[in-house]
Write a protein that holds these residues in place. Structure first.
Motif, PDB file in Angstrom:
ATOM      1  N   GLY A  36       0.792  -1.226   0.000  1.00  0.00           N
ATOM      2  CA  GLY A  36       0.000   0.000   0.000  1.00  0.00           C
ATOM      3  C   GLY A  36       0.821   1.271   0.000  1.00  0.00           C
ATOM      4  O   GLY A  36       0.267   2.366   0.093  1.00  0.00           O
ATOM      5  N   ILE A  37       2.116   1.171  -0.120  1.00  0.00           N
ATOM      6  CA  ILE A  37       2.982   2.341  -0.054  1.00  0.00           C
ATOM      7  C   ILE A  37       3.383   2.759  -1.458  1.00  0.00           C
ATOM      8  O   ILE A  37       3.811   1.950  -2.267  1.00  0.00           O
ATOM      9  N   LYS A  38       3.242   4.057  -1.725  1.00  0.00           N
ATOM     10  CA  LYS A  38       3.667   4.593  -3.023  1.00  0.00           C
ATOM     11  C   LYS A  38       5.184   4.550  -3.124  1.00  0.00           C
ATOM     12  O   LYS A  38       5.882   4.633  -2.125  1.00  0.00           O
ATOM     13  N   ASP A  39       5.680   4.469  -4.326  1.00  0.00           N
ATOM     14  CA  ASP A  39       7.117   4.505  -4.610  1.00  0.00           C
ATOM     15  C   ASP A  39       7.897   3.540  -3.706  1.00  0.00           C
ATOM     16  O   ASP A  39       8.806   3.927  -2.986  1.00  0.00           O
ATOM     17  N   ARG A  40       7.526   2.293  -3.756  1.00  0.00           N
ATOM     18  CA  ARG A  40       8.120   1.291  -2.878  1.00  0.00           C
ATOM     19  C   ARG A  40       9.304   0.550  -3.493  1.00  0.00           C
ATOM     20  O   ARG A  40       9.871  -0.337  -2.879  1.00  0.00           O
ATOM     21  N   ALA A  41       9.715   0.923  -4.710  1.00  0.00           N
ATOM     22  CA  ALA A  41      10.790   0.189  -5.397  1.00  0.00           C
ATOM     23  C   ALA A  41      12.083   0.183  -4.595  1.00  0.00           C
ATOM     24  O   ALA A  41      12.727  -0.856  -4.467  1.00  0.00           O
ATOM     25  N   LEU A  42      12.492   1.337  -4.053  1.00  0.00           N
ATOM     26  CA  LEU A  42      13.727   1.372  -3.276  1.00  0.00           C
ATOM     27  C   LEU A  42      13.608   0.518  -2.024  1.00  0.00           C
ATOM     28  O   LEU A  42      14.543  -0.187  -1.659  1.00  0.00           O
ATOM     29  N   GLY A  43      12.453   0.545  -1.382  1.00  0.00           N
ATOM     30  CA  GLY A  43      12.259  -0.280  -0.193  1.00  0.00           C
ATOM     31  C   GLY A  43      12.394  -1.760  -0.494  1.00  0.00           C
ATOM     32  O   GLY A  43      12.989  -2.508   0.274  1.00  0.00           O
ATOM     33  N   ILE A  44      11.858  -2.163  -1.627  1.00  0.00           N
ATOM     34  CA  ILE A  44      11.945  -3.571  -2.001  1.00  0.00           C
ATOM     35  C   ILE A  44      13.361  -3.919  -2.431  1.00  0.00           C
ATOM     36  O   ILE A  44      13.946  -4.891  -1.947  1.00  0.00           O
ATOM     37  N   ARG A  45      13.961  -3.120  -3.326  1.00  0.00           N
ATOM     38  CA  ARG A  45      15.291  -3.421  -3.855  1.00  0.00           C
ATOM     39  C   ARG A  45      16.406  -3.162  -2.839  1.00  0.00           C
ATOM     40  O   ARG A  45      17.455  -3.785  -2.910  1.00  0.00           O
ATOM     41  N   GLY A  46      16.185  -2.237  -1.911  1.00  0.00           N
ATOM     42  CA  GLY A  46      17.231  -1.876  -0.964  1.00  0.00           C
ATOM     43  C   GLY A  46      17.130  -2.546   0.390  1.00  0.00           C
ATOM     44  O   GLY A  46      18.121  -2.621   1.116  1.00  0.00           O
ATOM     45  N   PHE A  47      15.930  -3.046   0.729  1.00  0.00           N
ATOM     46  CA  PHE A  47      15.750  -3.580   2.075  1.00  0.00           C
ATOM     47  C   PHE A  47      15.091  -4.963   2.098  1.00  0.00           C
ATOM     48  O   PHE A  47      15.634  -5.895   2.668  1.00  0.00           O
ATOM     49  N   ILE A  48      13.923  -5.103   1.495  1.00  0.00           N
ATOM     50  CA  ILE A  48      13.197  -6.377   1.587  1.00  0.00           C
ATOM     51  C   ILE A  48      13.908  -7.493   0.824  1.00  0.00           C
ATOM     52  O   ILE A  48      14.147  -8.572   1.372  1.00  0.00           O
ATOM     53  N   THR A  49      14.268  -7.245  -0.431  1.00  0.00           N
ATOM     54  CA  THR A  49      14.938  -8.274  -1.230  1.00  0.00           C
ATOM     55  C   THR A  49      16.290  -8.676  -0.637  1.00  0.00           C
ATOM     56  O   THR A  49      16.583  -9.873  -0.532  1.00  0.00           O
ATOM     57  N   PRO A  50      17.137  -7.715  -0.219  1.00  0.00           N
ATOM     58  CA  PRO A  50      18.406  -8.131   0.397  1.00  0.00           C
ATOM     59  C   PRO A  50      18.217  -8.974   1.655  1.00  0.00           C
ATOM     60  O   PRO A  50      18.961  -9.934   1.879  1.00  0.00           O
ATOM     61  N   THR A  51      17.228  -8.633   2.470  1.00  0.00           N
ATOM     62  CA  THR A  51      16.986  -9.415   3.688  1.00  0.00           C
ATOM     63  C   THR A  51      16.593 -10.839   3.324  1.00  0.00           C
ATOM     64  O   THR A  51      17.085 -11.801   3.924  1.00  0.00           O
ATOM     65  N   THR A  52      15.739 -10.982   2.330  1.00  0.00           N
ATOM     66  CA  THR A  52      15.347 -12.318   1.872  1.00  0.00           C
ATOM     67  C   THR A  52      16.558 -13.056   1.304  1.00  0.00           C
ATOM     68  O   THR A  52      16.741 -14.258   1.547  1.00  0.00           O
ATOM     69  N   TYR A  53      17.415 -12.343   0.582  1.00  0.00           N
ATOM     70  CA  TYR A  53      18.639 -12.923   0.019  1.00  0.00           C
ATOM     71  C   TYR A  53      19.553 -13.443   1.133  1.00  0.00           C
ATOM     72  O   TYR A  53      20.091 -14.553   1.023  1.00  0.00           O
ATOM     73  N   HIS A  54      19.722 -12.668   2.205  1.00  0.00           N
ATOM     74  CA  HIS A  54      20.584 -13.095   3.316  1.00  0.00           C
ATOM     75  C   HIS A  54      20.034 -14.356   3.972  1.00  0.00           C
ATOM     76  O   HIS A  54      20.786 -15.294   4.262  1.00  0.00           O
ATOM     77  N   LEU A  55      18.727 -14.368   4.198  1.00  0.00           N
ATOM     78  CA  LEU A  55      18.113 -15.546   4.822  1.00  0.00           C
ATOM     79  C   LEU A  55      18.184 -16.761   3.895  1.00  0.00           C
ATOM     80  O   LEU A  55      18.452 -17.875   4.347  1.00  0.00           O
ATOM     81  N   ALA A  56      17.972 -16.529   2.615  1.00  0.00           N
ATOM     82  CA  ALA A  56      18.086 -17.626   1.652  1.00  0.00           C
ATOM     83  C   ALA A  56      19.525 -18.140   1.578  1.00  0.00           C
ATOM     84  O   ALA A  56      19.754 -19.340   1.390  1.00  0.00           O
ATOM     85  N   SER A  57      20.492 -17.251   1.764  1.00  0.00           N
ATOM     86  CA  SER A  57      21.903 -17.671   1.786  1.00  0.00           C
ATOM     87  C   SER A  57      22.170 -18.619   2.947  1.00  0.00           C
ATOM     88  O   SER A  57      22.924 -19.585   2.811  1.00  0.00           O
ATOM     89  N   VAL A  58      21.565 -18.335   4.089  1.00  0.00           N
ATOM     90  CA  VAL A  58      21.708 -19.237   5.244  1.00  0.00           C
ATOM     91  C   VAL A  58      21.084 -20.589   4.918  1.00  0.00           C
ATOM     92  O   VAL A  58      21.674 -21.642   5.189  1.00  0.00           O
ATOM     93  N   LEU A  59      19.920 -20.555   4.311  1.00  0.00           N
ATOM     94  CA  LEU A  59      19.235 -21.793   3.951  1.00  0.00           C
ATOM     95  C   LEU A  59      20.062 -22.614   2.961  1.00  0.00           C
ATOM     96  O   LEU A  59      20.286 -23.815   3.165  1.00  0.00           O
ATOM     97  N   VAL A  60      20.576 -21.969   1.909  1.00  0.00           N
ATOM     98  CA  VAL A  60      21.368 -22.680   0.902  1.00  0.00           C
ATOM     99  C   VAL A  60      22.703 -23.151   1.499  1.00  0.00           C
ATOM    100  O   VAL A  60      23.128 -24.290   1.266  1.00  0.00           O
TER     101      VAL A  60
END
Length: 167
Positions: A36-60
């Motif tokens: 629901g947040i406008k202009d959320r691209a930076l939030g996703i690319r800068g914060f949400i996706t990297p956090t998921t990447y770090h957790l996925a790195s632990v899993l892999v």
């Protein structure tokens, strides 16, 4: 290069791999909170996706180290390569969030600590290849650090999004 005594670490890697997998699922909830947040691209690319990447790195990483009778060379190559990829990705993330007005804790957990953890992986891989030191302890420390970073950042983002008024 000697064999890695991974059987002694199996429960550890199953535990942190399971924890990271569960938090990866929670990060999808965080992403939906951002819908629901406008202009959320930076939030996703800068914060949400990297956090998921770090957790996925632990899993892999945990999955690699849980493979029965994995060859030390294969483990070193996979973990070293993954660590280098993670370090490069961390630098890209830093470039994305560089101009953001973040506090010290956010810079530590979104930028510095992931880079340190990812750089520890090729260092441990080199230790495996050279047959020196205690690479399994360094691998464990790196994956625990990524797990802690992922947990903290997932909580940080969720609390930020919940407390923020929708625009």
């Amino acid at each position: 290069m000697s064999d890695l005594p991974l059987q002694d670490w199996r429960d550890f890697y199953v535990m942190i791999g399971t924890a990271s997998g569960a938090i990866v699922g929670a990060s999808f909830i965080v992403a939906s909170l951002a819908s629901g947040i406008k202009d959320r691209a930076l939030g996703i690319r800068g914060f949400i996706t990297p956090t998921t990447y770090h957790l996925a790195s632990v899993l892999v990483g945990s999955a690699i180290l849980s493979v029965p009778k994995i060859d030390a060379l294969a483990a070193a190559l996979l973990l070293g390569g993954g660590g280098m990829a993670g370090a490069i990705y961390s630098i890209i993330v830093v470039a994305r969030i560089w101009k953001m007005p973040l506090d010290f804790a956010d810079w530590m957990f979104y930028a510095l600590l992931p880079l340190v953890a990812y750089m520890a992986l090729p260092a441990a891989a080199a230790m495996i290849l050279l047959g020196t030191g205690s690479p399994l302890y360094l691998l464990a420390a790196a994956l625990i650090l990524l797990l802690i970073v992922g947990m903290r950042n997932a909580w940080d983002m969720a609390s930020f999004l919940i407390m923020r008024e929708h625009e």
